[in-house]
Design a protein around this motif. Sequence first.
Motif, PDB file in Angstrom:
ATOM      1  N   GLN A  99       0.621  -1.027   0.043  1.00 16.93           N
ATOM      2  CA  GLN A  99      -0.176  -0.072   0.091  1.00 16.93           C
ATOM      3  C   GLN A  99       1.003   1.168   0.181  1.00 16.93           C
ATOM      4  O   GLN A  99       1.892   1.451   0.781  1.00 16.93           O
ATOM      5  CB  GLN A  99      -0.991   0.089   1.336  1.00 16.93           C
ATOM      6  CG  GLN A  99      -1.914  -1.114   1.394  1.00 16.93           C
ATOM      7  CD  GLN A  99      -3.005  -1.077   0.685  1.00 16.93           C
ATOM      8  OE1 GLN A  99      -3.402   0.213   0.259  1.00 16.93           O
ATOM      9  NE2 GLN A  99      -3.929  -1.992   0.179  1.00 16.93           N
ATOM     10  N   VAL A 100       0.624   2.418  -0.974  1.00 17.89           N
ATOM     11  CA  VAL A 100       1.578   3.297  -1.119  1.00 17.89           C
ATOM     12  C   VAL A 100       0.518   4.597  -0.889  1.00 17.89           C
ATOM     13  O   VAL A 100      -0.620   4.457  -1.423  1.00 17.89           O
ATOM     14  CB  VAL A 100       2.370   3.322  -2.207  1.00 17.89           C
ATOM     15  CG1 VAL A 100       3.194   2.184  -2.436  1.00 17.89           C
ATOM     16  CG2 VAL A 100       1.193   3.603  -3.586  1.00 17.89           C
ATOM     17  N   ASN A 101       1.170   5.715  -0.567  1.00 16.93           N
ATOM     18  CA  ASN A 101       0.539   7.026  -0.673  1.00 16.93           C
ATOM     19  C   ASN A 101       0.764   7.513  -1.941  1.00 16.93           C
ATOM     20  O   ASN A 101       1.701   7.455  -2.568  1.00 16.93           O
ATOM     21  CB  ASN A 101       1.375   8.065   0.341  1.00 16.93           C
ATOM     22  CG  ASN A 101       0.886   9.458   0.475  1.00 16.93           C
ATOM     23  OD1 ASN A 101       0.154   9.808  -0.230  1.00 16.93           O
ATOM     24  ND2 ASN A 101       0.815   9.799   1.597  1.00 16.93           N
ATOM     25  N   PRO A 102      -0.525   8.092  -2.588  1.00 19.52           N
ATOM     26  CA  PRO A 102      -0.418   8.079  -4.111  1.00 19.52           C
ATOM     27  C   PRO A 102       0.183   9.529  -4.390  1.00 19.52           C
ATOM     28  O   PRO A 102       0.652   9.687  -5.468  1.00 19.52           O
ATOM     29  CB  PRO A 102      -2.188   8.640  -4.103  1.00 19.52           C
ATOM     30  CG  PRO A 102      -2.695   8.662  -2.807  1.00 19.52           C
ATOM     31  CD  PRO A 102      -1.916   7.671  -1.830  1.00 19.52           C
ATOM     32  N   SER A 139      -9.598  -6.515  -0.088  1.00 18.31           N
ATOM     33  CA  SER A 139      -9.735  -5.338   0.342  1.00 18.31           C
ATOM     34  C   SER A 139      -9.437  -5.486   2.114  1.00 18.31           C
ATOM     35  O   SER A 139      -9.578  -4.143   2.549  1.00 18.31           O
ATOM     36  CB  SER A 139     -11.154  -5.088   0.235  1.00 18.31           C
ATOM     37  OG  SER A 139     -12.133  -6.188   0.860  1.00 18.31           O
ATOM     38  N   GLU A 140      -9.205  -6.400   2.499  1.00 19.40           N
ATOM     39  CA  GLU A 140      -9.082  -6.528   4.144  1.00 19.40           C
ATOM     40  C   GLU A 140      -7.553  -6.462   4.239  1.00 19.40           C
ATOM     41  O   GLU A 140      -7.119  -6.418   5.503  1.00 19.40           O
ATOM     42  CB  GLU A 140      -9.531  -7.857   4.640  1.00 19.40           C
ATOM     43  CG  GLU A 140     -11.095  -7.833   4.602  1.00 19.40           C
ATOM     44  CD  GLU A 140     -11.657  -9.078   5.426  1.00 19.40           C
ATOM     45  OE1 GLU A 140     -12.991  -9.146   5.428  1.00 19.40           O
ATOM     46  OE2 GLU A 140     -10.949  -9.773   6.029  1.00 19.40           O
ATOM     47  N   ILE A 141      -6.776  -6.642   3.389  1.00 26.77           N
ATOM     48  CA  ILE A 141      -5.264  -6.707   3.348  1.00 26.77           C
ATOM     49  C   ILE A 141      -4.585  -5.474   3.132  1.00 26.77           C
ATOM     50  O   ILE A 141      -5.012  -4.981   1.967  1.00 26.77           O
ATOM     51  CB  ILE A 141      -4.409  -7.777   2.618  1.00 26.77           C
ATOM     52  CG1 ILE A 141      -5.240  -9.244   2.816  1.00 26.77           C
ATOM     53  CG2 ILE A 141      -3.133  -8.110   2.927  1.00 26.77           C
ATOM     54  CD1 ILE A 141      -5.175  -9.527   4.408  1.00 26.77           C
ATOM     55  N   ALA A 142      -3.810  -4.849   4.120  1.00 29.28           N
ATOM     56  CA  ALA A 142      -3.218  -3.594   3.893  1.00 29.28           C
ATOM     57  C   ALA A 142      -1.930  -3.864   3.019  1.00 29.28           C
ATOM     58  O   ALA A 142      -1.368  -3.013   2.064  1.00 29.28           O
ATOM     59  CB  ALA A 142      -2.706  -2.769   5.099  1.00 29.28           C
ATOM     60  N   GLU A 143      -1.034  -4.850   3.275  1.00 35.04           N
ATOM     61  CA  GLU A 143       0.373  -5.201   2.625  1.00 35.04           C
ATOM     62  C   GLU A 143       0.613  -6.482   2.849  1.00 35.04           C
ATOM     63  O   GLU A 143       0.198  -7.314   3.774  1.00 35.04           O
ATOM     64  CB  GLU A 143       1.409  -4.251   3.618  1.00 35.04           C
ATOM     65  CG  GLU A 143       1.354  -2.926   3.283  1.00 35.04           C
ATOM     66  CD  GLU A 143       2.699  -2.346   3.876  1.00 35.04           C
ATOM     67  OE1 GLU A 143       3.691  -2.006   3.378  1.00 35.04           O
ATOM     68  OE2 GLU A 143       2.391  -1.825   5.139  1.00 35.04           O
ATOM     69  N   VAL A 144       1.363  -7.099   2.099  1.00 38.31           N
ATOM     70  CA  VAL A 144       1.818  -8.499   2.069  1.00 38.31           C
ATOM     71  C   VAL A 144       3.280  -8.415   1.983  1.00 38.31           C
ATOM     72  O   VAL A 144       3.886  -7.786   1.275  1.00 38.31           O
ATOM     73  CB  VAL A 144       1.466  -9.273   0.619  1.00 38.31           C
ATOM     74  CG1 VAL A 144       1.969 -10.634   0.797  1.00 38.31           C
ATOM     75  CG2 VAL A 144      -0.054  -9.268   0.564  1.00 38.31           C
ATOM     76  N   LEU A 145       3.852  -8.915   3.347  1.00 38.35           N
ATOM     77  CA  LEU A 145       5.366  -8.875   3.529  1.00 38.35           C
ATOM     78  C   LEU A 145       5.933 -10.399   3.399  1.00 38.35           C
ATOM     79  O   LEU A 145       5.373 -11.357   3.825  1.00 38.35           O
ATOM     80  CB  LEU A 145       5.838  -8.373   4.873  1.00 38.35           C
ATOM     81  CG  LEU A 145       4.976  -6.979   5.080  1.00 38.35           C
ATOM     82  CD1 LEU A 145       5.311  -6.574   6.525  1.00 38.35           C
ATOM     83  CD2 LEU A 145       5.695  -6.005   4.050  1.00 38.35           C
ATOM     84  N   PRO A 146       7.268 -10.592   3.155  1.00 37.63           N
ATOM     85  CA  PRO A 146       7.818 -11.874   3.059  1.00 37.63           C
ATOM     86  C   PRO A 146       8.148 -12.045   4.589  1.00 37.63           C
ATOM     87  O   PRO A 146       8.325 -11.297   5.654  1.00 37.63           O
ATOM     88  CB  PRO A 146       8.984 -11.631   2.532  1.00 37.63           C
ATOM     89  CG  PRO A 146       9.501 -10.323   2.570  1.00 37.63           C
ATOM     90  CD  PRO A 146       8.131  -9.574   2.814  1.00 37.63           C
ATOM     91  N   TYR A 147       7.927 -13.486   5.036  1.00 37.70           N
ATOM     92  CA  TYR A 147       8.232 -14.119   6.476  1.00 37.70           C
ATOM     93  C   TYR A 147       9.625 -13.957   6.734  1.00 37.70           C
ATOM     94  O   TYR A 147      10.229 -15.152   6.360  1.00 37.70           O
ATOM     95  CB  TYR A 147       7.334 -15.299   6.442  1.00 37.70           C
ATOM     96  CG  TYR A 147       7.503 -15.872   7.961  1.00 37.70           C
ATOM     97  CD1 TYR A 147       6.374 -15.398   8.842  1.00 37.70           C
ATOM     98  CD2 TYR A 147       8.457 -16.734   8.443  1.00 37.70           C
ATOM     99  CE1 TYR A 147       6.602 -15.894  10.160  1.00 37.70           C
ATOM    100  CE2 TYR A 147       8.670 -17.181   9.607  1.00 37.70           C
ATOM    101  CZ  TYR A 147       7.494 -16.834  10.560  1.00 37.70           C
ATOM    102  OH  TYR A 147       7.546 -17.098  11.841  1.00 37.70           O
ATOM    103  N   ARG A 148      10.311 -13.024   7.142  1.00 35.49           N
ATOM    104  CA  ARG A 148      11.622 -13.093   7.446  1.00 35.49           C
ATOM    105  C   ARG A 148      11.730 -11.992   8.572  1.00 35.49           C
ATOM    106  O   ARG A 148      11.118 -11.096   9.072  1.00 35.49           O
ATOM    107  CB  ARG A 148      12.537 -12.553   6.317  1.00 35.49           C
ATOM    108  CG  ARG A 148      12.115 -11.214   5.659  1.00 35.49           C
ATOM    109  CD  ARG A 148      13.373 -10.869   4.732  1.00 35.49           C
ATOM    110  NE  ARG A 148      13.250  -9.583   4.099  1.00 35.49           N
ATOM    111  CZ  ARG A 148      12.722  -9.379   2.939  1.00 35.49           C
ATOM    112  NH1 ARG A 148      12.534 -10.506   2.033  1.00 35.49           N
ATOM    113  NH2 ARG A 148      12.582  -8.217   2.546  1.00 35.49           N
ATOM    114  N   GLY A 149      12.657 -12.171   9.414  1.00 33.95           N
ATOM    115  CA  GLY A 149      12.885 -11.067  10.441  1.00 33.95           C
ATOM    116  C   GLY A 149      12.031 -11.445  11.631  1.00 33.95           C
ATOM    117  O   GLY A 149      12.031 -10.485  12.782  1.00 33.95           O
TER     118      GLY A 149
END
Length: 538
Positions: free
Chosen positions: A278-281, A381-391
């Motif tokens: 998700q980014v700021n336009p 629509s319920e997901i803000a971001e998808v990140l890799p599972y690390r850290g």
Amino acid sequence: MNGGNSNSDEVFGAFRLGSMALALPMDMLREVVPFTRLQQLPTAAPWVLGGLDLRGVLVPVVDLSVLLGQTEQANHRQCVVVVAHEGRLAGIVATAVDCLFSANTNQLNAFHSTDAVGRVARGSLQNPSSGKLLSVLCAQALMALPQLPAVSDPEPHRQSHALSQEHASAEEHHRVPLLLMRSQGLLFAVNPEEIETTMPRAQLKSKDVCNGHYKGNAIYREREIPAISLTDYLNFGVEAGPLKTNMCVGDPAQPAFVLRFGQGAMAVLIDEILDIVQVNPNQLIDLPNIAVLKTKVLRQTIAVHSIYPEQPHDEHFYVIHPKGMVADQGLKALADLVHRAENTKDVPEESDHQRKGLRRLEVDQRVIVFDMNGDHVIPISEIAEVLPYRGVKEAFPRDNPFRGIMTHRNRAIPVVDLAQHLGLPRQKLNTSSNVLVVHLENQPIGLAVGCLRSIEQANWSPEVPVLGAARTERSGVNKLTKKLAEVLVGNERKLLEIISAREEAQRFAECHLAARCDQTALSPEQEKQLECTHTAEA
């Protein structure tokens, strides 16, 4: 005073420099960065401390206490507030950033001064929330100070960034999603809401008329649709490297996203799907109108460091405008040609359902298909971001679905094993797994799942009993009903359970995060009982 005139309200950012309480209008605040070592600038003004390297631009930093003739206090210099005004940038050294507040500008008590330094203070204003008086600075007077080498703003399209977590949370509601991808060594992005779906493996069928960017036909929902190479269509010449420079029929299947052309469709071939963010336009930069660029398709770009601040390099994503491709008469003719050819085939009567499914975009809903001890779906629509599972440092008992903490965008995100949280077996998560981030009101929650499969259009069904054995939640309440969605996974149509990411994140927060706060508030009776228990144990 005209205190009830809401049109005069303005948002201010409050910060401190030693004992001075200062404020600036939010539309003039670019960002706040830590105070680091500065580079010397060619100016004799002692109140210009030097130049701050802000992504390759030297921004002059002003110490207002030195400007006002006060004793220099190096320990007051903790951060730099970057001010933007009329296309120029300057920094103000600060001790700390306090808060944001909204106030009526009609209540500003103006200062009057005849010298350049005195005009830097615009007037005094009270913070209605705290009742504290602050000195409001004048950005125009600041930029007009003699001997200040203000620098031109390299990013005038940007608006003020957050000064606090409260403002950052408010901005989340105005963000737009981007599906990030790579094709022949170049980075691209597209709004997933503007495409029909993604194909994890688009297997091509040989066609004699293939040439240029047309690579053959792909099987999509039991029908053939044309497939084109994204970079070949855009006429991007890419140097030979480890990635494929030309995709030919017979190569292994590769990812693609699907566009709708009336009753037909088209697969756009790429090399790899990277992420969903998700980014700021306001971070999107308009591309110049250059003849070699297909500006109807590539209208904007976004820097990589705007999405991943921890990777401050010069790469950027080209943002694809799907409507520009759909309006291309050549692509439209190709899609119509293959669609008419498919209609001439002998199609069994029972396949009419699939043909109608190509024209159900108005009623379909978009879902993310992922592996979690089997295929499941979540509304995108319920997901803000998808990140890799690390850290994620796993340091908790295996019977607890809480996996650990990951940091992203200067926020700590608790990560929960979604399968275990739902009462399913604990997942074996690795670097190919993903974290689906849900933004609750005050806290983001990460739901750990297996690898993502695709983004699909889905037909929703009414609530029905769960197929198979009834699952039991950790609280012991049986989950007897669920919604199912008809989703095309690969070339197979499946009925999959719809999981509400927001509901599950909220349930985890109520059971785990809220419970921790509740433990601190004990009634007098509970405290007395606890004291008796400790005495008996002693």
